[in-house]
Structure formats: C-alpha cells, structure tokens
Design an enzyme around this catalytic site. Structure first.
Site, PDB file in Angstrom:
ATOM      1  CG  ASP A  48      -4.837  -0.890  -3.231  1.00 21.10           C
ATOM      2  OD1 ASP A  48      -5.335  -2.030  -3.106  1.00 21.10           O
ATOM      3  OD2 ASP A  48      -4.470  -0.196  -2.271  1.00 21.10           O
ATOM      4  CD  GLN A  76      -2.775   6.234  -3.138  1.00 25.18           C
ATOM      5  OE1 GLN A  76      -2.811   7.151  -3.950  1.00 25.18           O
ATOM      6  NE2 GLN A  76      -2.740   6.426  -1.847  1.00 25.18           N
ATOM      7  CE1 TYR A  81      -4.547  -3.827   4.727  1.00 18.42           C
ATOM      8  CE2 TYR A  81      -2.156  -3.933   4.603  1.00 18.42           C
ATOM      9  CZ  TYR A  81      -3.393  -3.995   3.993  1.00 18.42           C
ATOM     10  OH  TYR A  81      -3.478  -4.218   2.651  1.00 18.42           O
ATOM     11  CB  SER A 125      -8.018   0.841  -2.612  1.00 14.46           C
ATOM     12  OG  SER A 125      -7.072   0.884  -1.596  1.00 14.46           O
ATOM     13  NE  ARG A 149      -4.136  -1.389   0.609  1.00 13.45           N
ATOM     14  CZ  ARG A 149      -5.283  -1.499   1.219  1.00 13.45           C
ATOM     15  NH1 ARG A 149      -5.344  -1.760   2.479  1.00 13.45           N
ATOM     16  NH2 ARG A 149      -6.393  -1.328   0.548  1.00 13.45           N
TER      17      ARG A 149
HETATM   18  P1  NAD Z   1      -8.906  -3.109   6.242  1.00  9.99           P
HETATM   19  O1  NAD Z   1      -9.858  -3.509   5.166  1.00  9.99           O
HETATM   20  O2  NAD Z   1      -7.788  -4.014   6.593  1.00  9.99           O
HETATM   21  O3  NAD Z   1      -9.756  -2.848   7.589  1.00  9.99           O
HETATM   22  C1  NAD Z   1     -10.883  -1.999   7.592  1.00  9.99           C
HETATM   23  C2  NAD Z   1     -10.842  -1.098   8.801  1.00  9.99           C
HETATM   24  O4  NAD Z   1     -11.164  -1.840   9.978  1.00  9.99           O
HETATM   25  C3  NAD Z   1      -9.482  -0.438   9.075  1.00  9.99           C
HETATM   26  O5  NAD Z   1      -9.632   0.967   9.091  1.00  9.99           O
HETATM   27  C4  NAD Z   1      -9.113  -0.984  10.451  1.00  9.99           C
HETATM   28  O6  NAD Z   1      -8.371  -0.051  11.221  1.00  9.99           O
HETATM   29  C5  NAD Z   1     -10.472  -1.251  11.050  1.00  9.99           C
HETATM   30  N1  NAD Z   1     -10.476  -2.111  12.231  1.00  9.99           N
HETATM   31  C6  NAD Z   1      -9.743  -3.219  12.528  1.00  9.99           C
HETATM   32  N2  NAD Z   1     -10.043  -3.692  13.749  1.00  9.99           N
HETATM   33  C7  NAD Z   1     -11.018  -2.867  14.258  1.00  9.99           C
HETATM   34  C8  NAD Z   1     -11.744  -2.844  15.471  1.00  9.99           C
HETATM   35  N3  NAD Z   1     -11.543  -3.728  16.458  1.00  9.99           N
HETATM   36  N4  NAD Z   1     -12.659  -1.852  15.632  1.00  9.99           N
HETATM   37  C9  NAD Z   1     -12.884  -0.921  14.684  1.00  9.99           C
HETATM   38  N5  NAD Z   1     -12.225  -0.907  13.505  1.00  9.99           N
HETATM   39  C10 NAD Z   1     -11.297  -1.871  13.291  1.00  9.99           C
HETATM   40  O7  NAD Z   1      -8.320  -1.660   5.951  1.00  9.99           O
HETATM   41  P2  NAD Z   1      -8.261  -0.866   4.584  1.00  9.99           P
HETATM   42  O8  NAD Z   1      -9.596  -0.325   4.283  1.00  9.99           O
HETATM   43  O9  NAD Z   1      -7.643  -1.749   3.578  1.00  9.99           O
HETATM   44  O10 NAD Z   1      -7.324   0.365   4.907  1.00  9.99           O
HETATM   45  C11 NAD Z   1      -6.318   0.349   5.889  1.00  9.99           C
HETATM   46  C12 NAD Z   1      -5.453   1.598   5.776  1.00  9.99           C
HETATM   47  O11 NAD Z   1      -4.645   1.573   4.616  1.00  9.99           O
HETATM   48  C13 NAD Z   1      -6.199   2.912   5.704  1.00  9.99           C
HETATM   49  O12 NAD Z   1      -5.479   3.823   6.488  1.00  9.99           O
HETATM   50  C14 NAD Z   1      -6.110   3.317   4.273  1.00  9.99           C
HETATM   51  O13 NAD Z   1      -6.199   4.709   4.097  1.00  9.99           O
HETATM   52  C15 NAD Z   1      -4.725   2.820   3.962  1.00  9.99           C
HETATM   53  N6  NAD Z   1      -4.554   2.611   2.528  1.00  9.99           N
HETATM   54  C16 NAD Z   1      -3.433   3.108   1.919  1.00  9.99           C
HETATM   55  C17 NAD Z   1      -3.262   2.912   0.549  1.00  9.99           C
HETATM   56  C18 NAD Z   1      -2.071   3.455  -0.167  1.00  9.99           C
HETATM   57  O14 NAD Z   1      -1.378   4.280   0.361  1.00  9.99           O
HETATM   58  N7  NAD Z   1      -1.792   2.971  -1.363  1.00  9.99           N
HETATM   59  C19 NAD Z   1      -4.189   2.190  -0.176  1.00  9.99           C
HETATM   60  C20 NAD Z   1      -5.306   1.685   0.494  1.00  9.99           C
HETATM   61  C21 NAD Z   1      -5.458   1.896   1.846  1.00  9.99           C
END
Ligand code: NAD
Length: 382
Positions: free
Chosen positions: A134, A131, A234, A137, A126
């Site tokens: 991805d 991006q 994550y 996402s 990530r």
């Molecule tokens: P994910 O699908 O792994 O998880 C979804 C959400 O669930 C996350 O925000 C996580 O913190 C939350 N979560 C886990 N346990 C929890 C709990 N007990 N209670 C409440 N919430 C809980 O996550 P995601 O959507 O793939 O994204 C994770 C991070 O990665 C984000 O900060 C996103 O902005 C970032 N991201 C970065 C890039 C990039 O830079 N290329 C791309 C995609 C996502």
C-alpha cells in the site's frame, strides 16, 4: 525479464521506485535491472550502490527502457511535450508499467494505444492482503512524521515542557486534523516530542484510535458522522450543515493552539477546507500550520501550495507539496518495497515474470490497461 527504473523528472520529485535492496531481490528472482544514472541520488542512493547490487547503470532513459518488460516509476512517465524527453514513447509495447500514475481516461487511453500494461498503485484496494503493497499508507505515514518535524523546526519555541534554572517553557499545544494514516503518525510523533496533543476526524473509528495514542479527541459528532466512513475505510463527503457545526467546535480550539497539522482528505475530491481565514487570524503570532493536504488543494484557506507563507498576524503556513518527497530516503525505501511486494505476490517462478490474474481483487484494483484496452472500472464507466 528486464526491469527499467527511470530517474523521476516531474517537478520536485525526489523519490525513486527501486533501491539497491529491492533491485537485488528482483535480480534474485531472475530479472536484470537497468537503472538510469542518477535516479537514486536525491534519495541518497548513488549509482555505485545500485552497481554493487548488480544493476546495469543506463546512461539515459532510452537505454534503460530498451528491451524492458517491467518499468518501475514513482510518478507517471513524461509524454510528448511534457519535458526534456518523451519517456512514454520509449516504453516497449507489452511492458508492464507500475507507478503512481494518477491517470484520467485520456492518459489511460494513451497507455492502451501504446500497448503499455499500466498498473496504478494508488488505486490499490485497502484490504488486509494488500497492506504491504500500500503506497498510500507507506507514504502518508512518513508525510505525517515529516510534517511534525518541520513544524517543530519552524516553531520558535520547543515542543516539550522545558524546565530550566532560568524558568519554565510550557509544552506546545498541537492539534492534528484528520486521523488517518498520516494523522495518526503525526499524533505519535508530536507526543514523542513532548507536545500536548489533540486531534479530530469525522470517522467514528478514528476517535478511539486518537485516544489510544494518548491524544485528546476534539470534534463534533452527530447521526451523520456515525455513517461518515465508506466501505473502503475512507471519509465520505458530508453535508454543509455538518461542516459548519464541525467548524464551530474547531474554531474555539484552534485559537489556543501553537501547532496545527492538517491531513484531511476525501477520496477523489478537493481536500475540505477545515481552517478558515478567521481561524488563522485567531491564532497567536509564532504559531505554525502544516498543511499536508496541499497537493489536493489544502485544508487551510490560506495555504499557498508549494510555499511557506507568513500571515499578517505572524502565523507560518507550510504548504509544501509532496510531503513524502521531503523525507526521500525513507519514502523511496518503503515505496520500492511496496512495488517489490506487488511483483513478488504475483510472480510466476517458472515463467520468471509476474502473472497478473484478472480476477484477483488487487490486480483488478490497480490495472488500468490490458492488451491494448482500458479496463479499469472507474475509467470505462460511462
Ligand atoms: P485519507 O488520506 O483519505 O484521509 C485522511 C483522514 O482525513 C481520514 O482519517 C479522514 O477520515 C479524515 N477526514 C476527512 N474529512 C475530514 C474532516 N472534514 N475533518 C476531519 N477529518 C477528516 O485517509 P487514510 O489515511 O488513507 O486512511 C483512511 C482509512 O483507511 C483509515 O481508517 C485507515 O486505517 C484505513 N486504511 C486501511 C488499510 C488496509 O486495511 N489495508 C490501509 C490503509 C488505510
């Protein structure tokens, strides 16, 4: 270079790994594209649109795969005994297979033995540069949107406050659990529909993102949650004590909600249980819970993956699998563009084929097998 695109055969898969738009761009790069007949139908893309884009329509998987140098898939190809055809055995040796392969050591070993160069896109790092490729996402974003739309459909009142001559219907209270990519889109969608939206997450960065979308943050924070994010962005697995404190805060809030959408995942583990049976029992009849995490076991104790259930106290729990597949036209369009961007990023114009440099972070992140060997760090580690 011949690119083969197969019809997805795994249960409930409605998406397709290339659209007429991306196929046309591949042809522009000098490829020929063979699409198995009917591959795009469940995404609203008939053979005729692929043919108009310049694709060959192959009558079966074998015909599409014959002579292919690149194979594009959504889910892993079927192997021996897994279904109507053994797709794996028909992939030519040396072909590059790109998809959401979810491979364990054994499956990666099979790819290596068959001489398939396998890239699994859910393993993409990530980082900013990645991006636009991805798939997690792009698909999570649409899942978050779709979850709220289905919640609105299942809810027997409206989302916005409705002021009519006959009186007022109050706005729905919507609680989004997990504010990653899917959760943030769910917040935005629920706000657009006029709901009163709150959200929770364990990562400190998420709190500001929730607020910036106009939702209220509800959650428990302590020293442990300050370090709840991995270097990859994550959420970490947290202690039982933390989860118990979080549950206390959440329990009081959930009892007052009309709609709850759960999206919480912890990479590589079963989804954490955030909504207990007692919390569901505390909700009003007619309330709706949508569990997007159902493919990973679900965030709700009562979720029955693949089904919608109605509890004894009249709460609907939508535990459908494959949420992106429930909005297949848009999901396929974005998934196909993600794969196209991956290919074009590493495209060698002279050789008219991708050149996957072994030392590139993106390539390292997604490559499972190379030259007949399993090479991915997570699979070769003892
Ligand atoms: P994910 O699908 O792994 O998880 C979804 C959400 O669930 C996350 O925000 C996580 O913190 C939350 N979560 C886990 N346990 C929890 C709990 N007990 N209670 C409440 N919430 C809980 O996550 P995601 O959507 O793939 O994204 C994770 C991070 O990665 C984000 O900060 C996103 O902005 C970032 N991201 C970065 C890039 C990039 O830079 N290329 C791309 C995609 C996502």
């Amino acid at each position: 270079m011949r690119v083969a695109v197969l019809r997805e055969r795994r249960g409930g898969e409605t998406r397709v790994a290339a659209t007429p738009e991306t196929a046309k761009k591949l042809i522009g790069l000098g490829c020929s594209v063979a699409i198995e007949t009917g591959a795009g139908l469940a995404s609203g893309l008939p053979d005729s649109e692929y043919a108009a884009a310049g694709c060959e329509i192959a009558q079966n998987a074998g015909a599409a795969l014959s002579g292919a140098g690149i194979v594009l898939k959504v889910r892993a190809p079927l192997g021996t005994g897994e279904g109507e055809v053994d797709e794996l055995s028909m992939i030519p040796r040396g072909a590059l297979l790109i998809g959401t392969l979810a491979a364990d050591k054994a499956l990666a070993g099979t790819y290596a033995t068959l001489g398939i160069e396998a890239c699994s896109m859910e393993l993409l790092p990530r980082i900013t540069r990645a991006q636009s490729m991805d798939i997690l996402s792009s698909q999570a974003n649409l899942a978050g949107y779709r979850a709220v739309i289905e919640a609105a459909g299942a809810f027997d009142r409206g989302f916005p406050m409705l002021m009519t001559a006959a009186g007022t219907i109050s706005a729905a209270s919507v609680f989004i659990m997990g504010a990653g990519v899917a959760g943030l889109q769910a917040i935005a969608t629920a706000r657009r529909l006029g709901g009163r939206v709150s959200a929770t997450d364990v990562r400190p960065a998420a709190k500001e993102e929730i607020k910036s979308l106009g939702a209220t943050f509800v959650g428990y924070e302590d020293e442990e949650s300050k370090a709840a994010q991995t270097a990859g962005g994550y959420a970490k697995q947290l202690s039982a004590e933390f989860y118990a404190k979080q549950a206390e805060v959440v329990a009081a809030h959930i009892a007052k909600q009309d709609i709850v959408v759960t999206t919480a995942l912890v990479q590589g583990r079963r989804a954490p249980t955030l909504v207990t049976e007692a919390m569901v029992a505390s909700m009003k009849p007619g309330s709706v819970i949508v569990d997007i995490a159902s493919d990973a076991g679900g965030n709700v104790a009562l979720t029955s993956p693949g089904e919608m259930i109605v509890t004894g106290n009249g709460v609907k729990i939508l535990g459908w699998r494959n949420w992106p597949g429930r909005i297949a036209g848009a999901s396929s369009a974005l998934y196909a563009r993600n794969l196209l961007t991956f290919l074009t990023t590493f495209w060698d114009k002279d050789a008219k084929k991708p050149l996957l440099k072994e030392d590139d972070d993106i390539v390292k992140g997604v490559t499972l097998t190379r030259g007949g060997a399993v090479v991915h760090a997570s699979l070769v580690a003892a």
